[in-house]
Design a protein around this motif. Structure first.
Motif, PDB file in Angstrom:
ATOM      1  N   CYS A  26       0.847  -1.200   0.000  1.00  0.00           N
ATOM      2  CA  CYS A  26       0.000   0.000   0.000  1.00  0.00           C
ATOM      3  C   CYS A  26       0.877   1.242   0.000  1.00  0.00           C
ATOM      4  N   TYR A  84     -11.605   3.777   0.526  1.00  0.00           N
ATOM      5  CA  TYR A  84     -10.964   2.704   1.287  1.00  0.00           C
ATOM      6  C   TYR A  84     -11.959   1.591   1.570  1.00  0.00           C
ATOM      7  N   LYS A  85     -13.245   1.906   1.659  1.00  0.00           N
ATOM      8  CA  LYS A  85     -14.288   0.877   1.831  1.00  0.00           C
ATOM      9  C   LYS A  85     -14.351  -0.013   0.590  1.00  0.00           C
ATOM     10  N   ASP A  86     -14.206   0.573  -0.591  1.00  0.00           N
ATOM     11  CA  ASP A  86     -14.165  -0.224  -1.833  1.00  0.00           C
ATOM     12  C   ASP A  86     -12.974  -1.183  -1.790  1.00  0.00           C
ATOM     13  N   VAL A  87     -11.829  -0.689  -1.335  1.00  0.00           N
ATOM     14  CA  VAL A  87     -10.624  -1.520  -1.247  1.00  0.00           C
ATOM     15  C   VAL A  87     -10.851  -2.663  -0.262  1.00  0.00           C
ATOM     16  N   GLN A  88     -11.455  -2.358   0.874  1.00  0.00           N
ATOM     17  CA  GLN A  88     -11.731  -3.404   1.863  1.00  0.00           C
ATOM     18  C   GLN A  88     -12.594  -4.505   1.256  1.00  0.00           C
ATOM     19  N   ARG A  89     -13.620  -4.125   0.536  1.00  0.00           N
ATOM     20  CA  ARG A  89     -14.522  -5.103  -0.085  1.00  0.00           C
ATOM     21  C   ARG A  89     -13.777  -5.954  -1.118  1.00  0.00           C
ATOM     22  N   MET A  91     -10.475  -6.486  -1.415  1.00  0.00           N
ATOM     23  CA  MET A  91      -9.430  -7.310  -0.807  1.00  0.00           C
ATOM     24  C   MET A  91     -10.047  -8.475  -0.037  1.00  0.00           C
ATOM     25  N   ARG A  92     -11.159  -8.231   0.623  1.00  0.00           N
ATOM     26  CA  ARG A  92     -11.836  -9.313   1.340  1.00  0.00           C
ATOM     27  C   ARG A  92     -12.235 -10.414   0.363  1.00  0.00           C
ATOM     28  N   LEU A 110      -2.183  -3.093   6.507  1.00  0.00           N
ATOM     29  CA  LEU A 110      -3.483  -3.561   7.015  1.00  0.00           C
ATOM     30  C   LEU A 110      -4.177  -2.473   7.838  1.00  0.00           C
ATOM     31  N   MET A 113      -5.697  -0.036   5.431  1.00  0.00           N
ATOM     32  CA  MET A 113      -6.872  -0.559   4.734  1.00  0.00           C
ATOM     33  C   MET A 113      -8.040  -0.708   5.683  1.00  0.00           C
TER      34      MET A 113
END
Length: 113
Positions: A26, A84-89, A91-92, A110, A113
């Motif tokens: 990141c 960052y919420k889009d990235v979390q989704r 990456m999950r 981490l 993110m």
């Protein structure tokens, strides 16, 4: 600190018997929200292929993009809408199924993110 937990298939999905290696890096910038706000994410698989890459719109007002380190300049962020919420989704979803996550100073990535 490490936390060992049982994986709940209902919450996380089935765990793969052949986990894939995902390496993540990141980029972070300084904003009014903090010194390490997420700016960009790149993830590669064990073969070195890019499986996810995104520039991220910082939540706070940018104070320093740290361009000499991140390589990101103000014009690079024009039109960026990924949060960052889009990235979390994303990456999950990428890590679902028991992937192995690797990276340098991963704790900072981490946390961002």
């Amino acid at each position: 600190r490490w936390k060992i937990t049982d994986l709940d298939e209902d919450q996380y999905g089935a765990v793969s018997t052949k986990p894939q290696l995902i390496c993540v890096d990141c980029e972070m910038c300084k904003t009014t929200k903090g010194d390490r706000e997420l700016l960009g994410v790149t993830a590669v698989n064990g073969a070195g292929e890019i499986v996810y890459r995104a520039l991220v719109k910082p939540r706070g007002r940018v104070i320093d993009l740290k361009s000499d380190i991140t390589g990101v300049h103000p014009e690079d962020l024009e039109g960026v809408t990924v949060s960052y919420k889009d990235v979390q989704r994303e990456m999950r979803a990428l890590l679902a199924g028991g992937s192995v996550l690797a990276g340098h100073s991963l704790q900072h990535d981490l946390a961002a993110m």
